[in-house]
Design an enzyme around this catalytic site. Structure first.
Site, PDB file in Angstrom:
ATOM      1  CD  GLU A  18     -21.146  10.054  32.020  1.00  0.00           C
ATOM      2  OE1 GLU A  18     -22.202   9.408  31.929  1.00  0.00           O
ATOM      3  OE2 GLU A  18     -20.035   9.562  31.842  1.00  0.00           O
ATOM      4  CG  HIS A  68      -9.029  15.057  31.043  1.00  0.00           C
ATOM      5  ND1 HIS A  68     -10.082  14.368  30.503  1.00  0.00           N
ATOM      6  CD2 HIS A  68      -7.997  14.195  31.058  1.00  0.00           C
ATOM      7  CE1 HIS A  68      -9.691  13.146  30.217  1.00  0.00           C
ATOM      8  NE2 HIS A  68      -8.431  13.016  30.541  1.00  0.00           N
TER       9      HIS A  68
END
Lengths: 290, 394
Positions: A209, A247
């Protein structure tokens, strides 16, 4: 015949006396899993589903010869129980609970690596070997024995892919949930390596994903080391931007975990990228998988 | 949970990171008063939780009261990427010699915290990574040892920065690491970290994103997280304990997992358009799915509902009871299609059918979405479904 679990796997259930722990113990036993004990501090001496409960992991291991553990422990206590389990000598640990602080996961991962423990999760449905046993929450009705390996970041999608294959008479060798958290205890490439070396697995499906860089990293491993066919599906093509965390760990390497970026990296590694889950049936047929 | 810039700057200041003089204001009058105290020129910055705020017009400079009046007036009457501006920060405008970047996050692949620095400050680090990766340096932290100051000194050398910065540079990195640890931050970022004309370092912006899973054990005052969700439907989702994302289509979606929810969105998007993303995680009860139905039905123009659940950890037969109770009580007339497989699936199908839900018993979500498509017919919205972030449209 399988990876991670085999017929000498003896499982203890941590948090066995809880609502979910006891219900899932029932389903694991019903599927034929050798659940030999459970641990809940303070509840030693009782039984759940006919399985003896111990106060500590060390006692459970000594009394039952357990060599694997599955966790249904509340998130706040997982780190403590995990360290206890490693110190008791258990070499395979499945962490089902979600919402474990990342700081704890970093410590867990570091200690597991140091001690040579194979751990999966957090937020994993666990492991299921069709016809043999399961550690975790995968619903048995969707799986059938066969020769295709599945690795999934999402629990529900691992059921979906196994279900589609089983309906078309293609079975699975082992189905592994690697966990859906930003940091997991084992990387995708490590699990792929087990399937590559498993003589009873002919091909592997990666269900990924958007977010993170597990798939991109695994693509490098696949290109260098995998001889077996690999197919991949990446959920989240239409996931709205900005609803996911960006991130910097992924960003540093010039990749931000996008759907397109993952497709590109996997294709470049020779992986057959599936546009929709149902396409897995065509892929299995093309490779004459069973 | 991402903190506002003003909250993060306060935390930085409490932890001895130099920050500009500033004041939080909520209207033009307060802004003028604040600027009088701070002294012109000032910068006024919208306090909205979106990325790329500067490029979207959320940061303005004013060198006198007239300019500030105009800037504040514009800000408080605008939306930044769909978010209304309720608060703004009036900041001292400092004399900047150089802009640097300093960020800390967790590298999911190595399983270690990482400190990232760059000589390109004030721009997105993602862009620098693409265009000039040589201007970025990074060092990983061993979780069992933590950070040590030599790592800051190494980063300074790696970037080729002047040796005279070594003391303030090491102090700021040490303090940011301390904050990131205490607040269990997934992201702690100073962009830009500026070198002032007098040679000192200062954080003129602050990003702090706290790990949601750690909120209950952080021993420092933190704002309520439900409070900061602007979209009322997404706020309601948080209250009942599910992840809800508001989209602009007309097919309601309930799924029992994030991956399955994303895949369902992708498949619905092939011919129709999802009105929302909703995933329950492992906590399904009859009551929860009743509330989920209530939540997705808050959108008035739904043409159909798609329920995609697996009984692994979830008691889906209980969930089904909640769905049909809602449908009976509220006389739901639009088509509802459910794909429900796993533990106690036969029982679940019976419950759904008794309430008029169309049940699909095959595993492929594509087939179940086809059933819904045949029931609702063409003519509705189609495509991916864009996120609706703003409060106004919801």
């Amino acid at each position: 015949m399988s990876i991670l679990m085999n017929d000498s796997t003896r499982v203890i259930v941590q948090g066995i006396t809880g609502r979910i722990g006891s219900a899932q113990t029932h389903w694991m036993l019903e599927y034929g899993t050798r659940v030999v004990g459970g641990v809940t501090p303070g509840k030693g001496g009782t039984t759940v589903e006919g399985v003896p409960v111990f106060d500590s992991v060390l006692e459970a291991v000594k009394e039952t010869g357990a060599n694997a553990s599955v966790f249904f422990v509340p998130a706040a206590f997982v780190l403590d129980a995990f360290l206890e389990t490693i110190d008791a000598g258990v070499k395979l640990i499945v962490i089902v609970p979600e919402h474990i602080p990342v700081k704890d996961v970093l410590k867990m991962r570091s200690y597991a690596m140091e001690k040579g423990v194979f751990a999966l999760g957090p937020t994993t449905p666990g492991i299921l070997v069709p016809g043999m046993g399961k550690m975790g929450i995968m619903p048995a009705s969707l799986f059938a024995p066969g020769r295709v390996g599945i690795i999934s970041r999402s629990g529900t999608l691992s059921y979906e892919f196994a279900g589609i294959l089983s309906e078309t008479n293609v079975g699975q060798s082992t189905v592994v949930g690697m966990g859906a958290d930003p940091v997991v205890l084992r990387n995708l490439a490590d699990i792929l390596e087990l399937f590559e070396n498993d003589k009873d697995t002919d091909a592997v499906i990666v269900v990924g994903e958007v977010g993170g860089e597990q798939e991109e990293k695994a693509a490098g491993f696949i290109a260098r080391k995998m001889s077996k066919p690999v197919a991949a599906y990446i959920a989240g093509r239409y996931s709205p931007q900005g609803k996911k965390m960006g991130h910097a760990g992924a960003i540093v390497r010039g990749s931000a975990g996008t759907h397109a970026g993952k497709h590109e990296a996997l294709r470049a590694a020779g992986v057959e990228v599936l546009e929709s889950p149902i396409d897995v049936a065509k892929w299995a047929k093309k490779h004459k998988l069973k | 949970m991402r903190l506002h810039e003003y909250e993060a700057l306060d935390i930085f200041e409490q932890n001895r990171i130099p920050v500009p003089r500033r004041e939080l204001v909520s209207d033009m009058h307060d802004a003028l008063h604040a600027a009088g105290e701070i002294g012109y020129p000032v910068i006024i910055k919208a306090q909205v939780l979106v990325g790329g705020r500067g490029l979207a017009g959320g940061i303005r400079t004013a060198s006198n009261a007239d300019e500030l009046k105009e800037a504040a007036d514009t800000l408080f009457n605008s939306e930044i990427k769909g978010m209304p501006v309720r608060k703004a920060l009036v900041c001292q405008k400092v004399d900047i010699a150089t802009e640097l970047y300093l960020g800390m996050t967790v590298d999911g692949y190595s399983g270690k915290p990482v400190i990232v620095v760059s000589t390109e400050g004030g721009v997105l680090i993602e862009e620098t990574a693409k265009t000039s990766p040589e201007k970025i340096a990074a060092i990983h932290i061993e979780p069992s040892f933590g950070y040590y100051p030599y790592q800051a000194r190494s980063l300074l050398r790696m970037l080729g920065l002047e040796q005279k910065l070594i003391t303030p540079w090491s102090e700021i990195i040490g303090q940011l690491y301390h904050i990131a640890t205490r607040y269990e931050a997934l992201i702690a970022e100073i962009n830009p970290l500026v070198v002032l004309s007098n040679g000192a370092l200062m954080a003129v912006d602050a990003v702090l994103e706290v790990d949601d899973s750690a909120l209950s054990r952080i021993r420092f005052p933190l704002p309520d997280r439900v409070d900061r969700i602007e979209n009322p439907l997404e706020r309601r989702g948080r209250e009942i304990g599910v992840t809800y994302v508001d989209l602009d289509g007309d097919i309601g979606l309930i799924s029992s997992g994030a991956g399955l929810g994303m895949a369902s969105m992708d498949i619905i998007g092939q011919k129709m358009k999802p009105a929302n993303f909703l995933e329950t995680g492992g906590g399904i009860t009859a009551d929860l799915l009743y509330r989920c139905m209530e939540l997705i039905m808050m959108k008035p123009d739904l043409r159909g509902i798609f329920i995609n659940v697996y009984g692994g950890i979830n008691p889906i037969h209980e969930g089904a009871k909640g769905v049909i109770r809602y449908m009976q009580e509220h006389n739901v007339r639009i088509p509802v299609v459910a794909k429900a497989l796993g533990n106690r699936q036969e029982e679940t199908w019976e419950i759904f059918k008794s309430g008029g839900v169309h049940v699909v018993t095959e595993a492929a979500t594509e087939k179940a979405v086809d059933v819904l498509y045949k029931l609702v017919g063409p003519g509705g919205k189609s495509g991916a479904g864009r996120a609706k972030t703003g409060a106004k449209r919801a």
